[in-house]
Scaffold this motif. Structure first.
Motif, PDB file in Angstrom:
ATOM      1  N   ASP A   1      -0.234  -5.100  18.017  1.00  0.00           N
ATOM      2  CA  ASP A   1       0.877  -4.639  18.485  1.00  0.00           C
ATOM      3  C   ASP A   1       1.739  -5.619  18.809  1.00  0.00           C
ATOM      4  N   THR A   2       1.062  -7.035  19.014  1.00  0.00           N
ATOM      5  CA  THR A   2       1.852  -8.326  19.495  1.00  0.00           C
ATOM      6  C   THR A   2       2.196  -9.021  18.332  1.00  0.00           C
ATOM      7  N   LEU A   3       1.091  -9.482  17.787  1.00  0.00           N
ATOM      8  CA  LEU A   3       1.057 -10.434  16.478  1.00  0.00           C
ATOM      9  C   LEU A   3       0.900  -9.885  15.062  1.00  0.00           C
ATOM     10  N   GLY A   4       0.605  -8.623  15.072  1.00  0.00           N
ATOM     11  CA  GLY A   4       0.391  -7.977  13.748  1.00  0.00           C
ATOM     12  C   GLY A   4      -1.034  -7.984  13.281  1.00  0.00           C
ATOM     13  N   LEU A   5      -0.975  -7.291  12.074  1.00  0.00           N
ATOM     14  CA  LEU A   5      -2.348  -7.003  11.296  1.00  0.00           C
ATOM     15  C   LEU A   5      -3.165  -8.282  10.940  1.00  0.00           C
ATOM     16  N   ALA A   6      -2.555  -9.594  10.390  1.00  0.00           N
ATOM     17  CA  ALA A   6      -3.197 -10.687   9.902  1.00  0.00           C
ATOM     18  C   ALA A   6      -3.942 -11.172  11.193  1.00  0.00           C
ATOM     19  N   ALA A   7      -3.200 -11.267  12.293  1.00  0.00           N
ATOM     20  CA  ALA A   7      -3.974 -11.888  13.561  1.00  0.00           C
ATOM     21  C   ALA A   7      -4.845 -10.866  14.115  1.00  0.00           C
ATOM     22  N   ALA A   8      -4.719  -9.586  13.987  1.00  0.00           N
ATOM     23  CA  ALA A   8      -5.852  -8.928  14.538  1.00  0.00           C
ATOM     24  C   ALA A   8      -7.059  -8.854  13.574  1.00  0.00           C
TER      25      ALA A   8
ATOM     26  N   VAL B   1       5.833  -4.525  -2.863  1.00  0.00           N
ATOM     27  CA  VAL B   1       5.390  -3.418  -3.078  1.00  0.00           C
ATOM     28  C   VAL B   1       4.271  -2.663  -2.404  1.00  0.00           C
ATOM     29  N   HIS B   2       3.395  -3.459  -2.085  1.00  0.00           N
ATOM     30  CA  HIS B   2       2.087  -2.958  -1.365  1.00  0.00           C
ATOM     31  C   HIS B   2       1.268  -4.258  -0.697  1.00  0.00           C
ATOM     32  N   VAL B   3       0.435  -3.747   0.209  1.00  0.00           N
ATOM     33  CA  VAL B   3      -0.557  -4.634   0.748  1.00  0.00           C
ATOM     34  C   VAL B   3      -1.958  -4.290   0.329  1.00  0.00           C
ATOM     35  N   LYS B   4      -2.537  -5.283   0.106  1.00  0.00           N
ATOM     36  CA  LYS B   4      -4.238  -5.152  -0.281  1.00  0.00           C
ATOM     37  C   LYS B   4      -5.077  -5.782   0.391  1.00  0.00           C
ATOM     38  N   LEU B   5      -6.070  -5.032   0.892  1.00  0.00           N
ATOM     39  CA  LEU B   5      -7.204  -5.482   1.649  1.00  0.00           C
ATOM     40  C   LEU B   5      -8.464  -5.459   0.950  1.00  0.00           C
ATOM     41  N   SER B   6      -9.196  -6.488   0.557  1.00  0.00           N
ATOM     42  CA  SER B   6     -10.419  -6.498  -0.327  1.00  0.00           C
ATOM     43  C   SER B   6     -11.817  -7.145   0.679  1.00  0.00           C
ATOM     44  N   VAL B   7     -12.562  -6.318   0.700  1.00  0.00           N
ATOM     45  CA  VAL B   7     -13.795  -6.672   1.219  1.00  0.00           C
ATOM     46  C   VAL B   7     -15.077  -6.749   0.706  1.00  0.00           C
ATOM     47  N   CYS B   8     -15.757  -8.088   0.420  1.00  0.00           N
ATOM     48  CA  CYS B   8     -17.064  -8.279  -0.503  1.00  0.00           C
ATOM     49  C   CYS B   8     -18.045  -8.901   0.207  1.00  0.00           C
ATOM     50  N   ASP B   9     -19.281  -8.331  -0.361  1.00  0.00           N
ATOM     51  CA  ASP B   9     -20.423  -9.021   0.245  1.00  0.00           C
ATOM     52  C   ASP B   9     -21.349  -9.189  -0.682  1.00  0.00           C
ATOM     53  N   ASP B  10     -22.332 -10.286  -0.429  1.00  0.00           N
ATOM     54  CA  ASP B  10     -23.654 -10.534  -1.601  1.00  0.00           C
ATOM     55  C   ASP B  10     -24.583  -9.856  -0.903  1.00  0.00           C
TER      56      ASP B  10
ATOM     57  N   LEU C   1       3.599  -3.174   6.663  1.00  0.00           N
ATOM     58  CA  LEU C   1       3.242  -1.781   6.236  1.00  0.00           C
ATOM     59  C   LEU C   1       4.090  -0.751   6.959  1.00  0.00           C
ATOM     60  N   VAL C   2       3.910   0.437   6.281  1.00  0.00           N
ATOM     61  CA  VAL C   2       4.518   1.423   7.062  1.00  0.00           C
ATOM     62  C   VAL C   2       3.881   1.924   8.468  1.00  0.00           C
ATOM     63  N   GLU C   3       4.555   2.477   9.280  1.00  0.00           N
ATOM     64  CA  GLU C   3       4.312   2.861  10.542  1.00  0.00           C
ATOM     65  C   GLU C   3       2.728   3.608  10.595  1.00  0.00           C
ATOM     66  N   GLY C   4       1.856   2.989  11.347  1.00  0.00           N
ATOM     67  CA  GLY C   4       0.578   3.493  11.410  1.00  0.00           C
ATOM     68  C   GLY C   4      -0.335   3.151  10.410  1.00  0.00           C
ATOM     69  N   ALA C   5       0.184   2.340   9.251  1.00  0.00           N
ATOM     70  CA  ALA C   5      -0.786   1.760   8.403  1.00  0.00           C
ATOM     71  C   ALA C   5      -1.464   0.738   8.815  1.00  0.00           C
ATOM     72  N   PRO C   6      -1.148  -0.484   9.576  1.00  0.00           N
ATOM     73  CA  PRO C   6      -1.837  -1.348  10.206  1.00  0.00           C
ATOM     74  C   PRO C   6      -2.981  -0.885  10.971  1.00  0.00           C
ATOM     75  N   VAL C   7      -3.026   0.136  11.666  1.00  0.00           N
ATOM     76  CA  VAL C   7      -4.102   0.524  12.578  1.00  0.00           C
ATOM     77  C   VAL C   7      -5.250   1.196  11.511  1.00  0.00           C
ATOM     78  N   ALA C   8      -4.599   1.855  10.466  1.00  0.00           N
ATOM     79  CA  ALA C   8      -5.789   2.436   9.504  1.00  0.00           C
ATOM     80  C   ALA C   8      -6.194   1.327   8.842  1.00  0.00           C
ATOM     81  N   MET C   9      -5.641   0.362   8.174  1.00  0.00           N
ATOM     82  CA  MET C   9      -6.320  -0.937   7.618  1.00  0.00           C
ATOM     83  C   MET C   9      -7.302  -1.751   8.265  1.00  0.00           C
ATOM     84  N   PHE C  10      -6.839  -1.696   9.831  1.00  0.00           N
ATOM     85  CA  PHE C  10      -7.901  -2.340  10.763  1.00  0.00           C
ATOM     86  C   PHE C  10      -8.984  -1.744  10.865  1.00  0.00           C
TER      87      PHE C  10
END
Length: 449
Positions: A317-324, A388-397, A351-360
């Motif tokens: 809510d304060t600094l946004g998705l990237a900081a969280a 157009v969009h925001v993309k989050l990728s999570v990869c592990d070995d 992002l649209v409203e509510g989308a940062p929480v979903a991404m987190f």
């Protein structure tokens, strides 16, 4: 209009439109073919009539040939010819007539009042100069001329077809005609048959269309009932899952409060009581015990903050998705001991409203699964965005897993819930896994400018 009604309408309306177009084409084609058939019948009958008239005139010419070819041109001979022609007839309304080249009637066996009269300017109901047209046709050699004339048997004026020839030496026009009522009757009958055929065809098309519409409607009702049952079943499953998740969350909070904060607070209570007793006894241990209690109170405050952060990270809510995400990565790296490579290329895109929480929450679930099941050493997190969009990728070995068994993993929102979060925002979700590399990718749209 409800969706089910729209689906039924989309199924029925094109069918009705197609039937209407087919009906119009069938009617047009049948009418065209009917007119062609009627015209063929009319042409055929008229051709037969022309041949018949020509034969009648040739027969009359044969009967008067001995007198006409005798070379005599006196009035007596001419009257003999007229008398012979007056005796000739065929059918009820078939007779011969004779006019001179000036339009005067010389012989008419059915209308004697016309004999001797000058009919040069006589017209029929259609405005045709009848005698002039007959003379012109005879002189041209064609001989055939349609016009309207009174029918002797009925006294009614009706259409007639005449065939005339010239007796050039005497300046006479000889001819006969056939009334065309039977031609009109035949063509009218043909058109009525076409109309009946069109009516029968339209009735058949209507019955087929009605059956098709009823089938579409019945299929729509069946599909609607099936969709209702499926939707009810999914709703029941979703409701049960929500209840289960609520109970799981409550159980987790209860355990954390009981095993963490509750025990710390009880320990602080005992330490404060002990410090109070020591202070009353004026023992030197009282201040030390009080300081220990204050330290424990600080631990309790940290525990409360940790639980609050898990419920809703304030940095969102304060600094946004990237900081969280950066804070989440730091805490995860410290807790799990894994090496996390985090790249933030989000920039100023939101992002649209509510989308940062979903991404987190999706990232939380992914990191939890990696920590519990992947046996990985490195985790790679990329956050990037554009207009157009925001993309989050999570990869592990790690060791990888079977995607269709991911739902059986306990302790998270699960694959289906991740997809539901993504679908809610009209985003895209992909998941791949092989030994040594597993990747989760989520794309959510940015709000329009």
């Amino acid at each position: 209009m409800q969706l089910k009604h729209k689906i039924v309408a989309l199924g029925i309306l094109p069918l009705i439109l197609a039937v209407a177009i087919i009906s119009a084409l069938v009617i047009s084609q049948n009418q065209r073919l009917g007119e062609q058939q009627a015209q063929l019948i009319e042409d055929s009958i008229l051709a037969s009539k022309r041949a018949e008239l020509k034969n009648y005139v040739e027969m009359a010419m044969s009967s008067l040939a001995p007198l006409y070819k005798s070379g005599r041109d006196d009035e007596h001979t001419k009257q003999q010819v007229l008398n012979e022609l007056a005796k000739l007839s065929f059918g009820i309304n078939g007779y011969f007539f004779v006019y001179d080249h000036n339009g005067r009637s010389l012989m008419h066996p059915r209308q004697a009042d016309l004999v001797g009269r000058d009919l040069w300017n006589m017209t029929d109901p259609h405005g045709l100069l009848v005698i002039q047209a007959l003379l012109k046709s005879a002189q041209s050699g064609d001989g055939f001329q349609p016009y309207a004339w009174e029918k002797p048997s009925t006294g009614q004026v009706t259409d007639k077809l005449a065939y005339v020839v010239m007796l050039d030496r005497w300046g006479w026009m000889l001819g006969t005609g056939i009334y065309l009522e039977d031609v009109e009757h035949a063509t009218h009958q043909a058109r009525e048959e076409v109309a009946r055929g069109i009516h029968t065809t339209m009735l058949a098309i209507g019955i087929v269309a009605l059956i098709a519409v009823l089938l579409v409607f019945a299929c729509g009702l069946t599909l609607n009932a099936s969709e209702h049952r499926l939707a009810d079943k999914k709703l029941q499953g979703l409701t049960q899952r929500i209840v289960s998740l609520q109970e799981e969350e409550r159980s987790r909070l209860s355990r954390e409060l009981h095993d963490g904060i509750s025990q710390v607070l009880v320990s602080i209570k005992f330490q404060f009581e002990l410090a109070g007793l020591e202070l009353e006894a004026q023992s030197g241990k009282g201040p030390d015990i009080l300081r220990q209690g204050i330290d424990r109170l600080a631990d309790a405050i940290g525990e409360v903050r940790s639980i609050s952060h898990d419920l809703r990270p304030s940095l969102l809510d304060t600094l946004g998705l990237a900081a969280a995400i950066a804070q989440l990565v730091t805490e995860f790296e410290a807790r799990s001991g894994l090496t996390v490579h985090y790249q933030n290329n989000l920039g100023d895109f939101q992002l649209v409203e509510g989308a940062p929480v979903a991404m987190f929450r999706i990232l939380q679930e992914a990191l939890t699964n990696i920590e519990r099941h992947a046996q990985a050493k490195n985790v790679y997190i990329d956050l990037e965005g554009d207009s157009v969009h925001v993309k989050l990728s999570v990869c592990d070995d790690g060791v990888g897993f079977k995607i269709n068994r991911l739902e059986s993993i306990q302790g998270g929102i699960g694959l289906s819930n991740i997809r539901e979060r993504v679908d809610h925002f009209d985003g895209q979700f992909s998941l791949t896994s092989v030994p040594g590399r597993s990747e989760l990718s989520v794309t959510l749209p940015t709000p329009p400018p």
